[in-house]
Design a protein around this motif. Sequence first.
Motif, PDB file in Angstrom:
ATOM      1  N   THR B 125       0.842  -1.202   0.000  1.00  0.00           N
ATOM      2  CA  THR B 125       0.000   0.000   0.000  1.00  0.00           C
ATOM      3  C   THR B 125       0.873   1.247   0.000  1.00  0.00           C
ATOM      4  OG1 THR B 125      -1.600  -1.222   1.322  1.00  0.00           O
ATOM      5  CG2 THR B 125      -1.897   1.157   1.190  1.00  0.00           C
ATOM      6  N   GLY B 126       1.904   1.251   0.840  1.00  0.00           N
ATOM      7  CA  GLY B 126       2.820   2.385   0.906  1.00  0.00           C
ATOM      8  C   GLY B 126       3.546   2.599  -0.409  1.00  0.00           C
ATOM      9  N   ILE B 127       4.004   1.503  -1.033  1.00  0.00           N
ATOM     10  CA  ILE B 127       4.760   1.590  -2.295  1.00  0.00           C
ATOM     11  C   ILE B 127       3.895   2.204  -3.384  1.00  0.00           C
ATOM     12  CG2 ILE B 127       5.743   0.204  -4.163  1.00  0.00           C
ATOM     13  CD1 ILE B 127       6.695  -1.769  -1.933  1.00  0.00           C
ATOM     14  N   ILE B 128       2.678   1.652  -3.535  1.00  0.00           N
ATOM     15  CA  ILE B 128       1.819   2.136  -4.624  1.00  0.00           C
ATOM     16  C   ILE B 128       1.292   3.529  -4.312  1.00  0.00           C
ATOM     17  CG2 ILE B 128      -0.348   1.685  -5.843  1.00  0.00           C
ATOM     18  CD1 ILE B 128       0.380  -1.317  -5.570  1.00  0.00           C
ATOM     19  N   GLY B 129       0.885   3.761  -3.057  1.00  0.00           N
ATOM     20  CA  GLY B 129       0.394   5.084  -2.677  1.00  0.00           C
ATOM     21  C   GLY B 129       1.440   6.161  -2.907  1.00  0.00           C
ATOM     22  N   ALA B 130       2.681   5.861  -2.498  1.00  0.00           N
ATOM     23  CA  ALA B 130       3.729   6.876  -2.594  1.00  0.00           C
ATOM     24  C   ALA B 130       4.059   7.221  -4.035  1.00  0.00           C
ATOM     25  CB  ALA B 130       4.989   6.383  -1.878  1.00  0.00           C
ATOM     26  N   SER B 131       3.837   6.253  -4.954  1.00  0.00           N
ATOM     27  CA  SER B 131       4.189   6.533  -6.348  1.00  0.00           C
ATOM     28  C   SER B 131       3.267   7.594  -6.949  1.00  0.00           C
ATOM     29  CB  SER B 131       4.157   5.246  -7.174  1.00  0.00           C
ATOM     30  OG  SER B 131       2.836   4.772  -7.273  1.00  0.00           O
TER      31      SER B 131
END
Lengths: 113, 211
Positions: B125-131
């Motif tokens: 979630t963090g990886i995709i959200g941050a992108s």
Amino acid sequence: MTDPVAGWALAVVILGLALSTFVTRTSFLLAGAKLRLGHRVEVALRYAPVCTLAAIIVPDILIHPPAHAIDPSLLNPRLIGALAAGLWLCWSRNIIGCLAAGMAAYTLARLYL
Amino acid sequence: MISGVAMVKGGLAVPWAIMMSLLVYAGSAQLAALPLIVAGAPLWVIVATGLITNLRFVIYSAALRPHFAGLPWARRAALGFFMTDFTFTRFMRSAQEGTLPERSDAWFAGVCSNNWITWQLSAITGIIGASYVPTDWGLEFTGTLALVALVGPSLNARPAVVGAAAAGIVALVAHPMPFKLGLFCGAIAGIVAATLADAAQQRATAPAEDA
């Protein structure tokens, strides 16, 4: 903004790091029963992570990226952010609050100092 | 989740960040390795940094060994790899309270898989959200702050404080060294200082044994 890091070199780095996780976590579970941890070794292993992390954090906060010079002044936004995060951590053990306080202080200092 | 945000905002491409999360599965080692990867440090420096950050697990695996000694090799390896700070602490607390079930390995496997799923979901979630977040928000600084949050609670004993201070000062002074070697000098200096401080503390608290 540079291109995102990717490629074979990164694949090798990831495999190496995965190996370091595997080796440390399974070390004694897979070793023979004769292997024991001496007291001094155990002490060194216990404090190794906190020392490594401190060695990463301190230069990361005090060395200002544009000039690559040590900047211990209170005009350094990274230092202000880290101090805010540290103070929050002393006050409550809440990690999300600590990150929010640190980011807020860092952003304000970056925009207004 | 923080490790996910930090990886992407540190400059890792999304698929690689997900792969790193799935394979390495050690938040502090990932956060420690990240600035070195982005700076283009040599492979051995990055892996050695991850290794030192993971060294605490050697102690954990030694503590778990008596509980899992009779199990087959593959099962011990799997239980070890999926052990984390949280699941280890959880296991040892139950062991101390005497509330471990008879098949403690199966129970531990359950605790660890729960933890793995939760951790990976929030990291991704963090990886995709941050992108989707613009880079000029400065979110890459969350990686450094997360390390501060990791170190803070560990500074509860004098040897840890002495070690961290020595490590920080030496790393700062040695910073101009090539290949990020200043980091190593700092870590080694810190470990030596912490070990000495621990020995001094032992002598101070147990003077009767010398007499």
